[in-house]
Every structure is written in structure tokens, then in C-alpha cells.
Design a protein around this motif. Structure first.
Motif, PDB file in Angstrom:
ATOM      1  N   ALA A   1      33.412  30.929  27.130  1.00 46.43           N
ATOM      2  CA  ALA A   1      34.625  31.544  26.450  1.00 46.43           C
ATOM      3  C   ALA A   1      34.546  31.090  25.045  1.00 46.43           C
ATOM      4  CB  ALA A   1      35.667  30.655  27.005  1.00 46.43           C
ATOM      5  N   SER A   2      35.218  32.085  24.410  1.00 45.28           N
ATOM      6  CA  SER A   2      35.087  31.749  22.766  1.00 45.28           C
ATOM      7  C   SER A   2      36.324  32.818  22.220  1.00 45.28           C
ATOM      8  CB  SER A   2      33.814  32.412  22.409  1.00 45.28           C
ATOM      9  OG  SER A   2      33.745  32.487  20.911  1.00 45.28           O
ATOM     10  N   GLY A   3      36.721  31.916  20.859  1.00 46.67           N
ATOM     11  CA  GLY A   3      37.625  33.108  20.011  1.00 46.67           C
ATOM     12  C   GLY A   3      36.667  34.158  19.239  1.00 46.67           C
ATOM     13  N   GLY A   4      35.347  34.090  19.282  1.00 43.93           N
ATOM     14  CA  GLY A   4      34.517  35.153  18.848  1.00 43.93           C
ATOM     15  C   GLY A   4      33.228  34.485  18.644  1.00 43.93           C
ATOM     16  N   ASN A   5      33.109  33.425  17.655  1.00 43.88           N
ATOM     17  CA  ASN A   5      31.811  33.292  17.028  1.00 43.88           C
ATOM     18  C   ASN A   5      30.810  32.643  18.057  1.00 43.88           C
ATOM     19  OD1 ASN A   5      32.486  34.048  14.792  1.00 43.88           O
ATOM     20  ND2 ASN A   5      33.135  32.244  13.559  1.00 43.88           N
ATOM     21  N   ALA A   6      31.279  31.647  18.879  1.00 50.27           N
ATOM     22  CA  ALA A   6      30.320  30.999  20.090  1.00 50.27           C
ATOM     23  C   ALA A   6      29.901  32.100  20.864  1.00 50.27           C
ATOM     24  CB  ALA A   6      31.272  29.876  20.619  1.00 50.27           C
ATOM     25  N   GLY A   7      30.963  33.164  21.291  1.00 48.33           N
ATOM     26  CA  GLY A   7      30.446  34.095  22.225  1.00 48.33           C
ATOM     27  C   GLY A   7      29.538  35.013  21.287  1.00 48.33           C
ATOM     28  N   ILE A   8      29.626  35.400  20.183  1.00 46.31           N
ATOM     29  CA  ILE A   8      28.525  36.213  19.227  1.00 46.31           C
ATOM     30  C   ILE A   8      27.241  35.522  19.435  1.00 46.31           C
ATOM     31  CG2 ILE A   8      27.864  37.147  17.203  1.00 46.31           C
ATOM     32  CD1 ILE A   8      31.132  37.639  16.815  1.00 46.31           C
ATOM     33  N   ALA A   9      27.283  34.081  19.214  1.00 45.17           N
ATOM     34  CA  ALA A   9      25.902  33.381  19.218  1.00 45.17           C
ATOM     35  C   ALA A   9      25.369  33.562  20.504  1.00 45.17           C
ATOM     36  CB  ALA A   9      26.350  32.185  18.906  1.00 45.17           C
ATOM     37  N   THR A  10      26.544  32.994  21.478  1.00 42.24           N
ATOM     38  CA  THR A  10      25.615  33.165  22.777  1.00 42.24           C
ATOM     39  C   THR A  10      24.779  34.456  23.267  1.00 42.24           C
ATOM     40  OG1 THR A  10      27.090  31.122  23.530  1.00 42.24           O
ATOM     41  CG2 THR A  10      25.994  32.713  25.269  1.00 42.24           C
ATOM     42  N   ALA A  11      25.721  35.677  23.034  1.00 48.18           N
ATOM     43  CA  ALA A  11      25.226  36.992  23.441  1.00 48.18           C
ATOM     44  C   ALA A  11      23.822  37.285  22.927  1.00 48.18           C
ATOM     45  CB  ALA A  11      26.401  38.081  23.231  1.00 48.18           C
ATOM     46  N   ALA A  12      23.996  36.800  21.497  1.00 53.86           N
ATOM     47  CA  ALA A  12      22.720  37.051  20.609  1.00 53.86           C
ATOM     48  C   ALA A  12      21.635  36.311  21.131  1.00 53.86           C
ATOM     49  CB  ALA A  12      22.779  36.694  19.032  1.00 53.86           C
ATOM     50  N   ALA A  13      21.610  34.886  21.655  1.00 54.69           N
ATOM     51  CA  ALA A  13      20.606  34.100  22.044  1.00 54.69           C
ATOM     52  C   ALA A  13      20.267  34.711  23.506  1.00 54.69           C
ATOM     53  CB  ALA A  13      21.218  32.716  22.164  1.00 54.69           C
ATOM     54  N   ALA A  14      21.156  35.061  24.293  1.00 53.75           N
ATOM     55  CA  ALA A  14      20.712  35.809  25.489  1.00 53.75           C
ATOM     56  C   ALA A  14      20.225  36.812  25.250  1.00 53.75           C
ATOM     57  CB  ALA A  14      22.070  35.940  26.212  1.00 53.75           C
ATOM     58  N   ARG A  15      20.411  37.796  24.160  1.00 56.56           N
ATOM     59  CA  ARG A  15      19.614  38.911  24.044  1.00 56.56           C
ATOM     60  C   ARG A  15      17.943  38.508  23.808  1.00 56.56           C
ATOM     61  NH1 ARG A  15      20.981  43.726  19.818  1.00 56.56           N
ATOM     62  NH2 ARG A  15      20.690  41.974  18.392  1.00 56.56           N
ATOM     63  N   ALA A  16      18.063  37.658  22.943  1.00 50.70           N
ATOM     64  CA  ALA A  16      16.648  37.303  22.354  1.00 50.70           C
ATOM     65  C   ALA A  16      15.964  36.409  23.636  1.00 50.70           C
ATOM     66  CB  ALA A  16      16.900  36.052  21.296  1.00 50.70           C
ATOM     67  N   LEU A  17      16.337  36.007  24.719  1.00 51.60           N
ATOM     68  CA  LEU A  17      15.771  35.420  25.832  1.00 51.60           C
ATOM     69  C   LEU A  17      15.817  36.511  26.854  1.00 51.60           C
ATOM     70  CD1 LEU A  17      17.200  31.715  25.432  1.00 51.60           C
ATOM     71  CD2 LEU A  17      14.882  32.445  24.891  1.00 51.60           C
ATOM     72  N   GLY A  18      16.345  37.730  26.731  1.00 53.38           N
ATOM     73  CA  GLY A  18      16.333  38.726  27.766  1.00 53.38           C
ATOM     74  C   GLY A  18      17.105  38.296  29.076  1.00 53.38           C
ATOM     75  N   VAL A  19      18.443  37.614  28.669  1.00 50.31           N
ATOM     76  CA  VAL A  19      19.026  37.187  29.982  1.00 50.31           C
ATOM     77  C   VAL A  19      20.513  37.750  29.760  1.00 50.31           C
ATOM     78  CG1 VAL A  19      17.816  35.027  30.492  1.00 50.31           C
ATOM     79  CG2 VAL A  19      19.730  34.888  28.981  1.00 50.31           C
ATOM     80  N   ARG A  20      21.292  37.811  31.181  1.00 50.98           N
ATOM     81  CA  ARG A  20      22.450  38.254  31.010  1.00 50.98           C
ATOM     82  C   ARG A  20      23.654  37.462  30.389  1.00 50.98           C
ATOM     83  NH1 ARG A  20      27.021  38.288  34.252  1.00 50.98           N
ATOM     84  NH2 ARG A  20      28.156  40.274  34.825  1.00 50.98           N
ATOM     85  N   CYS A  21      24.537  37.877  29.655  1.00 51.44           N
ATOM     86  CA  CYS A  21      25.589  37.258  28.950  1.00 51.44           C
ATOM     87  C   CYS A  21      26.978  37.687  29.291  1.00 51.44           C
ATOM     88  CB  CYS A  21      25.474  37.273  27.564  1.00 51.44           C
ATOM     89  SG  CYS A  21      26.622  36.278  26.608  1.00 51.44           S
ATOM     90  N   GLU A  22      27.995  36.881  29.613  1.00 46.86           N
ATOM     91  CA  GLU A  22      29.282  37.386  29.891  1.00 46.86           C
ATOM     92  C   GLU A  22      30.131  36.463  29.109  1.00 46.86           C
ATOM     93  OE1 GLU A  22      32.554  38.112  33.869  1.00 46.86           O
ATOM     94  OE2 GLU A  22      30.610  37.117  33.909  1.00 46.86           O
ATOM     95  N   VAL A  23      31.247  36.945  28.176  1.00 53.02           N
ATOM     96  CA  VAL A  23      31.976  36.259  27.503  1.00 53.02           C
ATOM     97  C   VAL A  23      33.538  36.799  27.565  1.00 53.02           C
ATOM     98  CG1 VAL A  23      32.492  36.090  24.779  1.00 53.02           C
ATOM     99  CG2 VAL A  23      30.103  36.576  25.624  1.00 53.02           C
ATOM    100  N   PHE A  24      34.330  35.535  27.756  1.00 54.39           N
ATOM    101  CA  PHE A  24      35.830  35.406  27.593  1.00 54.39           C
ATOM    102  C   PHE A  24      36.205  35.353  26.535  1.00 54.39           C
ATOM    103  CE2 PHE A  24      34.095  35.307  31.999  1.00 54.39           C
ATOM    104  CZ  PHE A  24      35.258  35.693  32.827  1.00 54.39           C
ATOM    105  N   VAL A  25      37.105  36.065  25.963  1.00 54.95           N
ATOM    106  CA  VAL A  25      37.895  35.938  24.880  1.00 54.95           C
ATOM    107  C   VAL A  25      39.123  36.195  24.929  1.00 54.95           C
ATOM    108  CG1 VAL A  25      35.753  36.418  23.234  1.00 54.95           C
ATOM    109  CG2 VAL A  25      37.427  38.362  23.908  1.00 54.95           C
ATOM    110  N   PRO A  26      40.128  35.317  24.010  1.00 54.70           N
ATOM    111  CA  PRO A  26      41.607  35.469  23.982  1.00 54.70           C
ATOM    112  C   PRO A  26      41.961  36.717  23.128  1.00 54.70           C
ATOM    113  CG  PRO A  26      41.021  33.671  22.325  1.00 54.70           C
ATOM    114  CD  PRO A  26      39.605  34.406  23.115  1.00 54.70           C
TER     115      PRO A  26
END
Length: 313
Positions: A76-101
Motif C-alpha cells: 500500500a502506498s501513496g505512490g512512491n513506495a508502490g513505484i519502488a516495489t513495482a520496479a524491484a518486482a519487475r527487476a526480479l521477475g515477480v508479480r506486484c499488486e499496489v493499493f493506492v488512495p
């Protein structure tokens, strides 16, 4: 949280082999060039980090330190933590789900989708998105990355402070740090451990740490204003609260108008296109909320750049 945890995170990044986390520049300027008091100002240009913010350090450390299930990672993120997690997940080749307000900017939501994340927009504030995220994580068993309140996340953020000291040749006299949930300031304060004066900065309309210090315990606060999409946590994180009690000298509040003015200064005078949260350190100097001593070396952490460039016109 100790410097050894931060050194372990740095070693994890070095041994990973992907070079995902960048060593961002440290720009040293005479204080007079920014029109403020003091001797020298160091700008840690962390807005040039992968994903446009310091969050990449903590999120990647969290993923590297844990087994990732087939259901992937969730945040869950306002945006930046989600973007960072999504980028890290893409680098590692894993699925990512992000909840934002809903307060999360359109630019940040677009970036999340560009990175391949499944984006769920829910709730008026970060706390609402987190509640929905935790419910979903209970269903899927995905690895949870918290925006600011996990040891690996804080240790990853602390590698930024380690870099400042290495690049500067010594610890600066003071470090000015924007605070939302507190992951960044916790990592910075844990690294310097009193070697530098660490100052917490928050918008007047999102005074999470400031109100906790007034009350003597973490409390829920209403959050709004210009930087709410990145500094929008309603309650300071438990790790940050413990560390800041020991190692943070002051918590200061800044009005939105001053934050906006500093954001525009960084763009117009230095061509740094950054989001409001990244402008609080300069705003503290411009408003004289923090006045450095003569000859003092002050480090400003320019923490994020996920901003719509049109808003800087």
C-alpha cells in the motif's frame, strides 16, 4: 536497527549483481548560492534513484532478504513506495499488486501501470489503502512490503545516509529530512547515531511525528495538503518512533506555501524537477525554520521526483 543492519543491506545490493540500486550524486554548493545561511549545503540527489525516490533502497532490500511466493509482492502506498516495489518486482521477475488512495497523483498511478503493477485505487488516504492491502495479502499470501515500517525497509533507506558520509568524506554537521511514515529519517538517524544533527521536517497539514512528540506516543493525525501523496501517513511508524526518540534533535513544521516556493526554486534555479516532499529541506532553510551556524555543513535529502512536470510551470 543499527549501522550493522544498514551495512548488511549495502552488502546485499553489492552482491545481487543486477545493479538495481543506484549510487546517487552528492552535490556540494556554497550556502550563499542557495541564498541561505551556513557554510556549505550538500544536496543528496536521491530523486535520481530507480523509481524516482529513495524508496527503491528499502523495497529492494525487503525483496532480496525474503523468499517471494508465487503470488508475488503487495504494498500500500501513496505512490512512491508502490513505484519502488513495482520496479524491484519487475527487476526480479515477480508479480506486484499496489493499493493506492485516491489522493495518489495521476502521474504516480500511470508510472505504476507502466511498471507492470496491478493497481487498486481505494480509500481517501494511505491508511485506508493499507487496510485494503492487508486484507488482500491475507487472501493471497503475497510478500508484504510496508511503505516505511519494516526493518529491511528502514535499513535499505539507511544506505542513503551511508553514501552521504562516504561521498562527503565525513558526516555533515546536520541533515534535514522530510518525514511521512518515518522510514527515511529512521534509516538516516540509525546510521549517523548522533554524529550528525538530524532534523525532521513535516508539512503543517501532515504533522505525524510532530504530534507524536507532543503527545509522547504515536497518535493518529489528519493529513492533507500539497505533499499528502508522499507524506500522508496518519501515524508515525513504530521503528521510526523508537529511533527518532533517541537520535532526532528537532521536528519542525512548514506551511504548504513555503514548500511550494522551495519546489519552484529547485526547478527554476537548479533545474531539479522534484515533488513537494523533496522540497521541505530547502523550505526549512529559506524560511529560517532551521538556521545553520556559521560554517555549518548541511545535507538536504532531495528524496523524490515523481511529479507532473506541468505543475512546475
Amino acid at each position: 536497527m543499527t549501522p550493522s543492519d544498514i551495512l548488511a543491506a549495502a552488502a546485499r545490493f553489492a552482491s545481487d549483481g543486477r545493479g538495481f540500486v543506484r549510487r546517487t550524486p552528492l552535490w556540494k554548493l556554497p550556502a550563499a548560492e542557495l541564498g541561505v545561511a551556513g557554510g556549505e549545503v550538500w544536496l543528496k540527489l536521491e530523486h535520481l534513484q530507480v523509481g524516482g525516490s529513495f524508496k527503491a533502497r528499502g523495497m529492494y532490500n525487503r525483496l532480496l532478504a525474503n523468499r517471494i511466493p508465487a503470488s508475488g509482492v503487495i504494498v500500500a502506498s501513496g505512490g512512491n513506495a508502490g513505484i519502488a516495489t513495482a520496479a524491484a518486482a519487475r527487476a526480479l521477475g515477480v508479480r506486484c499488486e499496489v493499493f493506492v488512495p485516491t489522493v495518489s497523483s495521476a502521474a504516480k498511478q500511470a508510472k505504476l501501470r507502466e511498471l507492470g503493477a496491478q493497481v487498486v485505487v481505494t480509500g481517501a488516504a494511505y491508511a485506508d489503502a493499507l487496510h485494503a492491502c492487508l486484507a488482500r495479502q491475507g487472501e493471497t499470501g503475497a510478500l508484504l512490503t510496508h511503505a516505511y515500517d519494516q526493518p529491511e525497509v528502514v535499513a535499505g533507506a539507511g544506505t542513503l545516509a551511508m553514501e552521504i558520509q562516504e561521498q562527503g568524506g565525513d558526516a555533515p554537521d546536520s541533515v534535514l529530512v522530510s518525514v511521512g511514515g518515518g522510514g527515511l529519517i529512521a534509516g538516516v538517524a540509525a546510521w549517523f547515531e548522533g554524529a550528525s544533527r538530524v532534523i525532521a521536517l513535516e508539512p503543517e497539514l501532515a504533522p505525524t511525528l510532530y504530534r507524536a512528540r507532543e503527545a509522547g506516543v504515536p497518535v493518529d493525525v489528519a493529513v492533507s495538503g500539497i505533499a499528502a501523496d508522499s507524506l500522508g501517513a496518519r501515524r508515525i511508524g513504530a521503528i521510526a518512533w523508537e529511533i527518532t526518540q533517541r537520535h532526532v534533535a528537532d521536528a519542525l513544521l512548514l506551511p504548504d506555501a513555503a514548500i511550494r516556493a522551495a519546489q519552484l526554486t529547485l526547478w527554476k534555479e537548479f533545474k531539479l524537477a522534484v515533488e513537494p516532499a523533496a522540497a521541505l529541506p530547502l523550505a526549512a532553510l529559506q524560511t529560517r525554520a532551521y538556521v545553520p551556524a556559521s560554517g555549518e555543513v548541511v545535507a538536504l535529502i532531495i528524496c523524490g521526483a515523481n511529479v507532473d512536470p506541468a505543475t512546475l510551470a
